[in-house]
Design a protein around this motif. Structure first.
Motif, mmCIF file in Angstrom:
data_model
loop_
_atom_site.group_PDB
_atom_site.id
_atom_site.type_symbol
_atom_site.label_atom_id
_atom_site.label_comp_id
_atom_site.label_asym_id
_atom_site.label_seq_id
_atom_site.Cartn_x
_atom_site.Cartn_y
_atom_site.Cartn_z
ATOM 1 N N GLY A 9 0.810 -1.211 0.000
ATOM 2 C CA GLY A 9 0.000 0.000 0.000
ATOM 3 C C GLY A 9 0.843 1.260 0.000
ATOM 4 N N ALA A 10 0.801 1.986 -1.131
ATOM 5 C CA ALA A 10 1.550 3.250 -1.221
ATOM 6 C C ALA A 10 0.611 4.419 -0.972
ATOM 7 C CB ALA A 10 2.238 3.375 -2.581
ATOM 8 N N GLY A 11 -0.035 4.389 0.207
ATOM 9 C CA GLY A 11 -0.831 5.521 0.663
ATOM 10 C C GLY A 11 0.024 6.319 1.639
ATOM 11 N N ALA A 12 -0.652 7.119 2.465
ATOM 12 C CA ALA A 12 0.062 8.003 3.384
ATOM 13 C C ALA A 12 1.002 7.214 4.312
ATOM 14 C CB ALA A 12 -0.958 8.788 4.201
ATOM 15 N N ALA A 13 0.473 6.184 4.949
ATOM 16 C CA ALA A 13 1.262 5.448 5.941
ATOM 17 C C ALA A 13 2.381 4.641 5.264
ATOM 18 C CB ALA A 13 0.350 4.516 6.741
ATOM 19 N N GLY A 14 2.039 3.959 4.165
ATOM 20 C CA GLY A 14 3.036 3.113 3.491
ATOM 21 C C GLY A 14 4.193 3.931 2.939
ATOM 22 N N LEU A 15 3.883 5.069 2.322
ATOM 23 C CA LEU A 15 4.959 5.905 1.760
ATOM 24 C C LEU A 15 5.871 6.427 2.875
ATOM 25 C CD1 LEU A 15 2.793 7.834 -0.853
ATOM 26 C CD2 LEU A 15 4.844 6.498 -1.433
ATOM 27 N N VAL A 31 4.582 -2.059 -2.598
ATOM 28 C CA VAL A 31 3.722 -2.685 -3.614
ATOM 29 C C VAL A 31 2.339 -2.048 -3.563
ATOM 30 C CG1 VAL A 31 2.772 -4.866 -4.441
ATOM 31 C CG2 VAL A 31 4.996 -4.841 -3.300
ATOM 32 N N GLU A 32 1.925 -1.435 -4.653
ATOM 33 C CA GLU A 32 0.661 -0.691 -4.702
ATOM 34 C C GLU A 32 -0.206 -1.228 -5.828
ATOM 35 O OE1 GLU A 32 -1.080 1.887 -3.125
ATOM 36 O OE2 GLU A 32 -2.499 1.514 -4.759
ATOM 37 N N LYS A 33 -1.497 -1.457 -5.515
ATOM 38 C CA LYS A 33 -2.343 -2.057 -6.561
ATOM 39 C C LYS A 33 -2.832 -1.030 -7.587
ATOM 40 C CE LYS A 33 -6.918 -1.920 -4.575
ATOM 41 N NZ LYS A 33 -8.089 -2.594 -4.129
ATOM 42 N N SER A 34 -2.942 0.251 -7.185
ATOM 43 C CA SER A 34 -3.389 1.266 -8.149
ATOM 44 C C SER A 34 -2.259 1.620 -9.102
ATOM 45 C CB SER A 34 -3.815 2.540 -7.439
ATOM 46 O OG SER A 34 -4.830 2.271 -6.543
ATOM 47 N N GLU A 35 -2.642 2.380 -10.140
ATOM 48 C CA GLU A 35 -1.633 2.778 -11.134
ATOM 49 C C GLU A 35 -0.676 3.827 -10.587
ATOM 50 O OE1 GLU A 35 -1.105 1.212 -13.918
ATOM 51 O OE2 GLU A 35 -2.775 -0.089 -13.346
ATOM 52 N N ILE A 43 -7.037 13.482 -3.201
ATOM 53 C CA ILE A 43 -8.408 14.030 -3.104
ATOM 54 C C ILE A 43 -8.683 14.616 -1.719
ATOM 55 C CG2 ILE A 43 -9.397 12.491 -4.855
ATOM 56 C CD1 ILE A 43 -10.684 11.003 -2.311
ATOM 57 N N SER A 44 -7.699 14.514 -0.824
ATOM 58 C CA SER A 44 -7.968 14.904 0.563
ATOM 59 C C SER A 44 -8.061 16.420 0.699
ATOM 60 C CB SER A 44 -6.860 14.380 1.477
ATOM 61 O OG SER A 44 -5.661 15.062 1.211
ATOM 62 N N GLY A 45 -8.782 16.813 1.746
ATOM 63 C CA GLY A 45 -8.876 18.247 2.078
ATOM 64 C C GLY A 45 -9.311 19.077 0.880
ATOM 65 N N GLY A 46 -10.258 18.548 0.090
ATOM 66 C CA GLY A 46 -10.743 19.281 -1.082
ATOM 67 C C GLY A 46 -9.628 19.571 -2.073
ATOM 68 N N ILE A 152 1.502 -4.149 6.555
ATOM 69 C CA ILE A 152 0.150 -3.960 5.999
ATOM 70 C C ILE A 152 -0.178 -2.472 6.108
ATOM 71 C CG2 ILE A 152 -2.275 -4.606 6.150
ATOM 72 C CD1 ILE A 152 -1.464 -7.120 7.704
ATOM 73 N N ALA A 153 -0.244 -1.816 4.951
ATOM 74 C CA ALA A 153 -0.541 -0.370 4.920
ATOM 75 C C ALA A 153 -1.575 -0.107 3.837
ATOM 76 C CB ALA A 153 0.732 0.425 4.666
ATOM 77 N N THR A 154 -2.552 -1.025 3.737
ATOM 78 C CA THR A 154 -3.510 -0.937 2.627
ATOM 79 C C THR A 154 -4.792 -0.203 3.016
ATOM 80 O OG1 THR A 154 -4.209 -3.189 3.154
ATOM 81 C CG2 THR A 154 -2.639 -2.941 1.360
ATOM 82 N N GLU A 358 -4.623 3.581 8.565
ATOM 83 C CA GLU A 358 -6.054 3.390 8.791
ATOM 84 C C GLU A 358 -6.441 1.921 8.950
ATOM 85 O OE1 GLU A 358 -8.497 5.574 5.949
ATOM 86 O OE2 GLU A 358 -10.233 4.412 6.618
ATOM 87 N N ALA A 359 -5.603 1.010 8.498
ATOM 88 C CA ALA A 359 -5.893 -0.423 8.655
ATOM 89 C C ALA A 359 -6.017 -0.807 10.126
ATOM 90 C CB ALA A 359 -4.781 -1.248 7.999
ATOM 91 N N VAL A 360 -5.368 -0.020 10.995
ATOM 92 C CA VAL A 360 -5.333 -0.326 12.426
ATOM 93 C C VAL A 360 -6.546 0.337 13.104
ATOM 94 C CG1 VAL A 360 -3.952 -0.010 14.545
ATOM 95 C CG2 VAL A 360 -2.816 -0.431 12.349
ATOM 96 N N GLY A 367 -9.976 16.729 10.460
ATOM 97 C CA GLY A 367 -9.124 17.915 10.618
ATOM 98 C C GLY A 367 -7.641 17.650 10.560
ATOM 99 N N GLY A 368 -7.200 16.610 9.855
ATOM 100 C CA GLY A 368 -5.770 16.350 9.723
ATOM 101 C C GLY A 368 -5.255 15.294 10.688
ATOM 102 N N TYR A 369 -6.107 14.859 11.590
ATOM 103 C CA TYR A 369 -5.671 13.880 12.601
ATOM 104 C C TYR A 369 -5.385 12.511 11.977
ATOM 105 C CZ TYR A 369 -7.375 17.339 15.904
ATOM 106 O OH TYR A 369 -7.566 18.502 16.604
ATOM 107 N N TRP A 373 -1.848 10.363 12.134
ATOM 108 C CA TRP A 373 -1.702 8.966 12.592
ATOM 109 C C TRP A 373 -0.961 8.135 11.530
ATOM 110 C CZ3 TRP A 373 -0.886 5.617 16.048
ATOM 111 C CH2 TRP A 373 -1.058 4.259 15.800
ATOM 112 N N ALA A 374 -1.283 8.362 10.249
ATOM 113 C CA ALA A 374 -0.598 7.625 9.180
ATOM 114 C C ALA A 374 0.908 7.923 9.229
ATOM 115 C CB ALA A 374 -1.179 8.007 7.818
ATOM 116 N N TRP A 375 1.269 9.218 9.374
ATOM 117 C CA TRP A 375 2.713 9.558 9.428
ATOM 118 C C TRP A 375 3.359 8.910 10.656
ATOM 119 C CZ3 TRP A 375 1.651 11.033 4.968
ATOM 120 C CH2 TRP A 375 0.912 12.159 4.610
#
Ligand SMILES: Cc1cc2nc3c(=O)[nH]c(=O)nc-3n(C[C@H](O)[C@H](O)[C@H](O)COP(=O)(O)OP(=O)(O)OC[C@H]3O[C@@H](n4cnc5c(N)ncnc54)[C@H](O)[C@@H]3O)c2cc1C
Length: 385
Positions: A9-15, A31-35, A43-46, A152-154, A358-360, A367-369, A373-375
């Motif tokens: 998972g190459a999201g916030a926590a995985g990266l 390893v990331e399943k998206s392109e 898309i976060s925070g508008g 696991i960071a998916t 977020e998996a946990v 509001g950024g919390y 947590w991911a970082w």
């Protein structure tokens, strides 16, 4: 191919985790399943990414164990992430309530993370469908890569149309880890019955205090064509349980007795005219219609006015449900914290297996919390791998 760690998972926590481990000299494959990496960040925070909150504290997180997040949050703080943002020359601003946003675009946060990963020589494989994960003799194998550590960071299953699933939970269960029942959070609530009449004022918002049980938030509420939304409602939705009421104070700044005082000061006024002076006309009208006290204040008893005041301060809605995972910003619940070390995020019973983000079963307020947590959890694992 042999690595020191495979991060799924190459999201916030995985990266974040990959960058930290890579910069410590570990050979890391992400390893990331998206392109592309970091889709939810984009898309976060508008589109401006509310990347942290200056008021981050453990009591702003929901978890079956409210102490679990303390260690990681103390070791990697909002200030630490802000320093990183500043080192990358990203302009930012505080919007409200300690919420920090990029002045420009959320893309800058993804670029920051990719840059940090490159500095740690992290190998990122996108568009890689993770099938089976094998585990034998202390080594994890995913496709053609193997390592003694697997992270696991998916993420969680909110926003399935972006490809989010319960993959993290299924994988954790396969390794014998318990999962706290997930449910949508930071999500609009739906209204039914008599209360559908409030749909008439869809689009109207008001600064209120909203509470579910003992938890109360002072922010804006928004009426929608399906029910209730806006920051105050999203916040209480994380605490709300089906069948419980949500109580709204429409005039949180008024002190007790204000209606009786208004009667003395302006006896010819009506409840409707007073409400129109304090709230938007459409909201004032729908509340006045329900209070059904059309007479001038002079002709209403103090007792009746006190009762109206109490209803306005504790207007009770009975939500029929939430708008579900399709609209939920996050998921409450997830991989049980009882299974993990709060220092390292490593599974106590499966050496080398880590879970972060977020998996946990750790979920922040709006509001950024959640990014903080991911970082923080990413850094905790990245330092332990
Ligand atoms: C619309 C929206 C706006 C938000 N805005 C904010 C905000 O402004 N501030 C804030 O703090 N929080 C915000 N959040 C919440 C925040 O996005 C999440 O808390 C955060 O992204 C969680 O990070 P994560 O790395 O754990 O999971 P994610 O960021 O979801 O990353 C998980 C990654 O794993 C990948 N993946 C999933 N399954 C697999 C698999 N089987 N194999 C390989 N890869 C897989 C996914 O594609 C994804 O890239 C928002 C959420 C949404 C939906």
């Amino acid at each position: 191919m042999q690595y020191d760690a495979i991060i799924l998972g190459a999201g916030a926590a995985g990266l974040m985790c990959a960058a930290r481990a890579g910069q410590r000299g570990k050979r890391v494959v992400l390893v990331e399943k998206s392109e592309a990496p970091g889709k939810k960040i984009l898309i976060s925070g508008g589109g401006r990414c509310n990347f942290t909150n200056l008021h981050t504290a453990p009591d702003r997180y929901l978890s079956a164990n409210p102490h679990f997040a303390k260690s990681a949050l103390a070791r990697y703080t909002a200030r630490d992430f802000l320093d990183l943002v500043e080192r990358h020359g990203i302009a930012w601003h505080e919007k409200t309530l300690g919420q920090l946003f990029c002045d420009g675009s959320a893309r800058q946060i993804v670029d920051l993370l990719l840059d940090e990963c490159a500095r740690g020589s992290v190998e990122i494989r996108c568009g890689a469908d993770v099938g089976a994960v094998d585990h034998a003799d202390g080594s994890f194998r995913v496709g053609d890569v193997a390592a003694p550590a697997l992270v696991i960071a998916t993420g969680g299953p909110s926003i399935p149309k972006m490809g989010a699933t319960g993959f993290a939970y299924d994988l954790a269960r396969r390794f014998g880890l318990k999962v706290v029942e997930p449910r949508p959070a930071l999500v609009p609530l739906t209204l039914g019955g008599e209360e559908v009449l409030f749909r008439e004022i869809s689009g109207v918002s008001a600064p209120v205090t909203a509470s579910a049980g003992k938890t109360r938030f002072a922010e804006a509420a928004l009426f929608t064509h399906r029910g209730l939304s806006g920051p105050a409602i999203l916040q209480v939705s994380s605490y709300w349980r089906p069948g419980e009421p949500v109580v709204i104070d429409f005039l949180p700044d008024r002190s007790a007795g204000w209606l009786v005082e208004a009667k003395r000061a302006s006896p010819r006024a009506t409840l409707r005219s007073l409400l129109r002076g304090a709230l938007s006309a459409r909201l004032a009208d729908i509340l006045a219609d329900r209070l059904a006290m059309p007479a001038e204040l002079a002709n209403l008893s103090d007792k009746a006015l006190r009762e109206a005041e109490m209803r306005l301060a504790a207007w009770t809605f009975h939500p029929t449900g939430t708008e579900g995972l399709a609209k939920a910003e996050v998921t409450v619940g997830g991989i049980s914290t009882a299974e993990l070390s709060s220092q390292t995020m490593e599974a106590k019973r499966v050496p080398g297996l880590f879970a972060i983000g977020e998996a946990v079963d750790v979920t922040g307020w709006l509001g950024g919390y959640n990014f903080q947590w991911a970082w923080a959890s990413g850094v905790a694992a990245g330092e332990a791998i």
